[in-house]
Design a protein around this motif. Structure first.
Motif, mmCIF file in Angstrom:
data_model
loop_
_atom_site.group_PDB
_atom_site.id
_atom_site.type_symbol
_atom_site.label_atom_id
_atom_site.label_comp_id
_atom_site.label_asym_id
_atom_site.label_seq_id
_atom_site.Cartn_x
_atom_site.Cartn_y
_atom_site.Cartn_z
ATOM 1 N N ASN A 14 42.528 49.898 28.556
ATOM 2 C CA ASN A 14 43.054 48.552 28.697
ATOM 3 C C ASN A 14 42.449 47.915 29.957
ATOM 4 O O ASN A 14 41.720 48.568 30.722
ATOM 5 C CB ASN A 14 44.582 48.549 28.735
ATOM 6 C CG ASN A 14 45.152 49.358 29.900
ATOM 7 O OD1 ASN A 14 44.592 49.380 30.987
ATOM 8 N ND2 ASN A 14 46.283 50.016 29.663
ATOM 9 N N SER A 15 42.764 46.653 30.203
ATOM 10 C CA SER A 15 42.132 45.929 31.302
ATOM 11 C C SER A 15 42.439 46.560 32.658
ATOM 12 O O SER A 15 41.570 46.642 33.532
ATOM 13 C CB SER A 15 42.580 44.459 31.291
ATOM 14 O OG SER A 15 43.984 44.356 31.460
ATOM 15 N N ARG A 18 40.287 49.659 32.973
ATOM 16 C CA ARG A 18 38.883 49.285 33.190
ATOM 17 C C ARG A 18 38.656 48.838 34.631
ATOM 18 O O ARG A 18 37.677 49.227 35.267
ATOM 19 C CB ARG A 18 38.463 48.154 32.239
ATOM 20 C CG ARG A 18 38.317 48.541 30.787
ATOM 21 C CD ARG A 18 37.551 47.467 30.010
ATOM 22 N NE ARG A 18 38.092 46.123 30.217
ATOM 23 C CZ ARG A 18 39.043 45.584 29.460
ATOM 24 N NH1 ARG A 18 39.572 46.290 28.457
ATOM 25 N NH2 ARG A 18 39.479 44.353 29.693
ATOM 26 N N GLN A 19 39.566 48.034 35.141
ATOM 27 C CA GLN A 19 39.397 47.510 36.486
ATOM 28 C C GLN A 19 39.537 48.608 37.536
ATOM 29 O O GLN A 19 38.857 48.595 38.566
ATOM 30 C CB GLN A 19 40.380 46.367 36.723
ATOM 31 C CG GLN A 19 40.024 45.119 35.917
ATOM 32 C CD GLN A 19 41.054 44.029 36.004
ATOM 33 O OE1 GLN A 19 41.818 43.957 36.962
ATOM 34 N NE2 GLN A 19 41.090 43.155 34.993
ATOM 35 N N SER A 38 29.314 47.941 30.880
ATOM 36 C CA SER A 38 29.473 47.698 29.448
ATOM 37 C C SER A 38 29.163 48.959 28.650
ATOM 38 O O SER A 38 29.875 49.318 27.710
ATOM 39 C CB SER A 38 28.559 46.552 29.008
ATOM 40 O OG SER A 38 28.670 46.329 27.623
ATOM 41 N N VAL A 43 32.443 48.440 26.034
ATOM 42 C CA VAL A 43 32.985 47.104 25.769
ATOM 43 C C VAL A 43 31.864 46.097 25.966
ATOM 44 O O VAL A 43 30.789 46.413 26.488
ATOM 45 C CB VAL A 43 34.181 46.767 26.689
ATOM 46 C CG1 VAL A 43 35.350 47.694 26.407
ATOM 47 C CG2 VAL A 43 33.775 46.836 28.159
ATOM 48 N N SER A 44 32.117 44.882 25.571
ATOM 49 C CA SER A 44 31.084 43.845 25.658
ATOM 50 C C SER A 44 30.878 43.380 27.094
ATOM 51 O O SER A 44 31.755 43.547 27.965
ATOM 52 C CB SER A 44 31.477 42.639 24.806
ATOM 53 O OG SER A 44 32.581 41.956 25.379
ATOM 54 N N THR A 47 33.567 40.991 28.200
ATOM 55 C CA THR A 47 34.793 41.634 28.686
ATOM 56 C C THR A 47 34.632 42.091 30.132
ATOM 57 O O THR A 47 35.532 41.907 30.957
ATOM 58 C CB THR A 47 35.147 42.843 27.793
ATOM 59 O OG1 THR A 47 35.402 42.378 26.469
ATOM 60 C CG2 THR A 47 36.375 43.569 28.316
ATOM 61 N N ILE A 48 33.493 42.687 30.431
ATOM 62 C CA ILE A 48 33.245 43.156 31.797
ATOM 63 C C ILE A 48 33.213 41.984 32.773
ATOM 64 O O ILE A 48 33.806 42.041 33.856
ATOM 65 C CB ILE A 48 31.928 43.947 31.876
ATOM 66 C CG1 ILE A 48 32.030 45.250 31.084
ATOM 67 C CG2 ILE A 48 31.551 44.234 33.332
ATOM 68 C CD1 ILE A 48 33.096 46.205 31.570
ATOM 69 N N SER A 50 34.719 39.211 32.528
ATOM 70 C CA SER A 50 36.093 38.754 32.694
ATOM 71 C C SER A 50 36.849 39.648 33.676
ATOM 72 O O SER A 50 37.591 39.161 34.537
ATOM 73 C CB SER A 50 36.813 38.746 31.344
ATOM 74 O OG SER A 50 38.172 38.387 31.491
ATOM 75 N N ASP A 51 36.631 40.970 33.562
ATOM 76 C CA ASP A 51 37.253 41.901 34.503
ATOM 77 C C ASP A 51 36.782 41.630 35.935
ATOM 78 O O ASP A 51 37.582 41.643 36.876
ATOM 79 C CB ASP A 51 36.919 43.345 34.124
ATOM 80 C CG ASP A 51 37.682 43.824 32.898
ATOM 81 O OD1 ASP A 51 38.756 43.267 32.614
ATOM 82 O OD2 ASP A 51 37.197 44.753 32.229
#
Length: 268
Positions: A14-15, A18-19, A38, A43-44, A47-48, A50-51
């Motif tokens: 989840n976010s 990932r962070q 990525s 993940v795309s 998405t990265i 955005s993180d």
């Protein structure tokens, strides 16, 4: 990042997870790339990115082209021992390289910083040095070495970063004339010059350079092309910049075109 740092089983994170992974990679490497994250996290790139944007809002990192670098806020929250372990290999490369520019019998001013500490370890290989420093760890490390005379500048103490500063230290430094100043910095930029996070230390670092015949700046690859909080000197007031083998070659070439002598220490 190396493949050994990747999430081998491609577990979907989840976010928040990932962070946390991103921050861990920043702590280890000092910088991250979208393409690597990525791949590692499966993940795309969207998405990265955005993180990274979300982490930047909390001041844990700074966005740069293609990725992010460790923020001063994150670095500031580490204690001295944690910072000493960060990018240890790169700091050792710089420290070994600098011996090529130090002669037996030199009088040297060395400011505070973990890279300066690794330089101090290597200076034990030289003879009859006189070291003037505001770094308490450097002074402590070299104090018992019979080949080196240590002068620790007095003044107020920054206990978090273990250095002295203030008018007492400045007035004392003004009395000395030295062969070389070795200055650890937090930023080397074509336009901004050499910069530091430490406002308390900036005047003393500048004074060390003013009292030296040769002025050497040391900085690991994460600081090359970066501007920090407060300016120490312009690039044209630096005789040599020593960084490590991971320094961005494009930025290094731009610095050279600006007239700076830049040495990238070889990997060992």
């Amino acid at each position: 990042m190396n493949d050994k740092n990747a999430i081998s089983d491609k577990k979907i994170l989840n976010s928040e997870e990932r962070q946390a992974y991103i921050l861990e990679q920043l702590k280890i490497h000092g910088k991250v790339r979208v393409v690597d994250l990525s791949r590692d996290l499966d993940v795309s790139g969207v998405t990265i990115r955005s993180d990274l944007e979300n982490l930047q809002k909390t001041e844990y990192l700074e966005r740069v082209h293609g990725g992010a670098i460790q923020s001063l806020h994150q670095y500031d929250n580490m204690d001295y021992q944690e910072r000493l372990l960060l990018r240890r290999q790169e700091k050792m490369e710089i420290a070994r390289e600098i011996l090529n520019y130090i002669n037996n019998g030199d009088t040297i001013a060395l400011n505070a910083g973990t890279t300066s500490y690794f330089v101090a370890l290597e200076l034990k290989n030289k003879k009859n040095l006189k070291i003037i420093t505001n770094s308490i760890p450097v002074a402590t490390e070299l104090n018992m070495n019979s080949n080196i005379k240590i002068i620790l500048l007095g003044g107020a103490i920054n206990s978090h970063y273990s250095f002295t500063y203030g008018m007492d230290a400045l007035n004392q430094m003004e009395k000395y004339r030295i062969n070389k100043a070795i200055i650890s910095v937090d930023g080397v930029d074509i336009n901004a010059g050499i910069t530091t996070f430490h406002q308390e230390e900036v005047d003393l670092s500048a004074k060390m350079m003013e009292r030296a015949k040769v002025r050497i700046v040391i900085s690991d690859y994460t600081k090359i092309g970066r501007e920090s909080f407060v300016k120490i000197k312009d690039l044209d007031e630096v005789d040599r910049i020593i960084t490590d083998s991971k320094a961005d070659r494009n930025i290094v070439e731009m610095l050279k075109k600006k007239g700076a002598e830049v040495v990238c220490a070889p990997h060992f």
